[in-house]
Design a protein around this motif. Structure first.
Motif, PDB file in Angstrom:
ATOM      1  N   GLY A 150      27.106 -41.416 -92.476  1.00 26.09           N
ATOM      2  CA  GLY A 150      26.561 -40.418 -91.557  1.00 26.09           C
ATOM      3  C   GLY A 150      27.235 -39.073 -91.653  1.00 26.09           C
ATOM      4  N   ILE A 197      28.465 -48.347 -87.742  1.00 34.05           N
ATOM      5  CA  ILE A 197      27.503 -49.428 -87.559  1.00 34.05           C
ATOM      6  C   ILE A 197      28.090 -50.670 -88.218  1.00 34.05           C
ATOM      7  CG2 ILE A 197      25.466 -47.937 -87.417  1.00 34.05           C
ATOM      8  CD1 ILE A 197      24.726 -48.871 -90.260  1.00 34.05           C
ATOM      9  N   GLN A 231      21.012 -51.934 -86.868  1.00 35.95           N
ATOM     10  CA  GLN A 231      22.030 -50.913 -86.630  1.00 35.95           C
ATOM     11  C   GLN A 231      21.668 -49.577 -87.291  1.00 35.95           C
ATOM     12  OE1 GLN A 231      25.992 -51.487 -85.454  1.00 35.95           O
ATOM     13  NE2 GLN A 231      24.339 -51.944 -84.019  1.00 35.95           N
ATOM     14  N   LEU A 232      21.062 -49.657 -88.448  1.00 36.86           N
ATOM     15  CA  LEU A 232      20.709 -48.433 -89.173  1.00 36.86           C
ATOM     16  C   LEU A 232      19.731 -47.575 -88.366  1.00 36.86           C
ATOM     17  CD1 LEU A 232      21.460 -47.119 -91.855  1.00 36.86           C
ATOM     18  CD2 LEU A 232      19.518 -48.296 -92.910  1.00 36.86           C
ATOM     19  N   LEU A 236      21.873 -45.342 -86.096  1.00 35.12           N
ATOM     20  CA  LEU A 236      23.048 -44.705 -86.682  1.00 35.12           C
ATOM     21  C   LEU A 236      23.192 -43.254 -86.236  1.00 35.12           C
ATOM     22  CD1 LEU A 236      25.471 -44.406 -88.561  1.00 35.12           C
ATOM     23  CD2 LEU A 236      23.883 -44.203 -90.490  1.00 35.12           C
ATOM     24  N   ARG A 295      24.733 -42.982 -82.920  1.00 27.58           N
ATOM     25  CA  ARG A 295      26.157 -43.311 -82.925  1.00 27.58           C
ATOM     26  C   ARG A 295      26.984 -42.127 -83.447  1.00 27.58           C
ATOM     27  NH1 ARG A 295      24.235 -46.324 -80.002  1.00 27.58           N
ATOM     28  NH2 ARG A 295      24.048 -48.601 -80.194  1.00 27.58           N
ATOM     29  N   ASN A 312      31.117 -37.578 -89.042  1.00 30.76           N
ATOM     30  CA  ASN A 312      30.703 -38.574 -88.051  1.00 30.76           C
ATOM     31  C   ASN A 312      31.801 -38.845 -87.027  1.00 30.76           C
ATOM     32  OD1 ASN A 312      32.579 -40.386 -89.166  1.00 30.76           O
ATOM     33  ND2 ASN A 312      31.055 -41.797 -89.979  1.00 30.76           N
ATOM     34  N   TRP A 365      34.245 -40.872 -86.894  1.00 25.50           N
ATOM     35  CA  TRP A 365      34.343 -42.310 -86.598  1.00 25.50           C
ATOM     36  C   TRP A 365      35.501 -42.590 -85.647  1.00 25.50           C
ATOM     37  CZ3 TRP A 365      38.124 -45.743 -89.166  1.00 25.50           C
ATOM     38  CH2 TRP A 365      38.012 -47.070 -88.717  1.00 25.50           C
TER      39      TRP A 365
END
Length: 372
Positions: free
Chosen positions: A165, A190, A245-246, A249, A252, A285, A287
């Motif tokens: 992402g 994800i 989950q995709l 994404l 998220r 992203n 994370w």
């Protein structure tokens, strides 16, 4: 006081139940083995999302790195340049192939592989491959790193385990090198509970990776094996989770970015706390939200204080060249990765964090600095 634990980054299923729909389909059709519609579709959908030609769904990101090294032709005694500031899963597959890692320092601007140190390493060694990492979702300087690898005719592998992402100049990380890898471990942006993906524009290499990942069974009625194989294929059940989950994404990514920006805004008046820059070329992203502590509070003191309030945090990765197992291998660079480790803490970045939970973490941090 609500003492429910605030996690660093835990699995977060979709509110719509997309994952359950795909998993139910796998059970209804009895495709439970490491093949089936979900595996095929997850590969296609992930490849389409990141904008690359081909993908192989595997049991872990580590497996994906291992097969990328094999696809790159890495053999016993070959040198492989590897970013030092990373998790050991990046470096371990080099040893699986009996190759020799050479660890490369980080650049303070990106926290990732330092192009200058990479150029210095090429003056000392001729590697078969280079593994760059996009740490915590922050993009490495891919133009410079790819230029150096191309100039030296060396295969570039991107460990994008933490950066699905994230984009560099509008292009998804993991798609610049000959091979890219993603991880769907339980704490990633994800998840499939465990799993990974190898991606490439080279269809023959991805086809070969799928072959290796299913024990290298040749086309024969009996069990014929002309190559070493591995049990690395993703299951159709976990691939169903990944497909669900995709679908969420992008949501998220936006939530992780909100968390990062909230921390940065709320803690900006504590000069001892600094955040990684989001460089002009990237859309991270985020994370995890890693910080550097440059003053009166140590990382251990901050993590202990957070733990007192049932809040999970974590140190920044300890560089590979400082790890006991890898200490015999060469390291090229200065002290940037060591500094980032020594001063670093990863704050809770769980996409399920509520507003009040995020406020609680910030309040604890501010209180600690107020009282020292």
């Amino acid at each position: 006081m609500n003492n429910e634990r605030i996690f660093l980054s835990s699995p977060h299923m979709s509110d719509e139940g997309f994952e359950q729909e795909f998993v139910k389909e796998a059970f209804d059709t009895n495709w439970i083995a490491p093949l089936g519609e979900n595996v095929n579709k997850f590969e296609e959908e992930l490849a389409e999302y990141v904008g690359i030609g081909h993908a192989a769904a595997l049991s872990s990101g580590t497996a994906a790195i291992h097969l990328a090294l094999k696809a790159a032709g890495v053999e016993k005694g070959d040198y492989v340049f590897c970013q030092s500031l990373t998790f050991s899963a990046t470096a371990n597959p080099i040893i699986y192939e009996n190759a020799v890692p050479v660890f490369i320092d980080s650049d303070e601007k990106t926290w990732n592989m330092d192009p200058k140190a990479l150029e210095e390493a090429f003056k000392k060694y001729t590697p078969k491959a280079v593994i760059v990492v996009h740490l915590y979702g922050q993009s490495a300087d891919m133009d410079r790193i790819k230029e150096i690898c191309d100039k030296n005719n060396t295969v570039l592998i991107e460990d994008a385990a933490e950066s699905l992402g994230t984009t560099y100049k509008g292009r998804q990380t993991g798609t610049f090198g000959e091979y890219g890898i993603y991880s769907f471990n339980g704490n990633k942006i994800i998840t499939t509970s465990g799993g990974g993906m190898l991606v490439s524009n080279n269809s023959e290499k991805i086809k070969k990776a799928r072959f290796w990942s299913t024990q290298s069974r040749d086309q024969a009625r009996h069990y014929e094996h002309s190559d070493i194989g591995y049990n690395y294929r993703m299951s159709n059940v976990t691939a169903g989770i990944g497909r669900g989950q995709l679908k969420i994404l992008n949501n998220r990514v936006e939530r992780k970015r909100q968390i990062f920006n909230t921390y940065r805004e709320e803690l900006k008046n504590i000069p001892e706390i600094t955040f990684p820059n989001e460089n002009e070329w990237e859309y991270s992203n985020h994370w995890l939200t890693p910080i550097q502590l440059n003053g009166k509070v140590t990382p251990n003191e901050l993590m202990d204080e957070l733990e007192n309030y049932n809040i999970e945090s974590r140190p920044v990765w300890k560089p590979m060249h400082l790890q006991p197992f890898f200490s015999e291998y060469d390291f090229v660079g200065g002290g940037v990765s060591e500094k980032l480790f020594s001063n670093g803490v990863c704050l809770p970045s769980d996409s399920k964090m509520t507003k009040s939970e995020l406020e609680k973490v910030i309040k604890v941090i501010k209180g600690l600095y107020k009282n020292v």
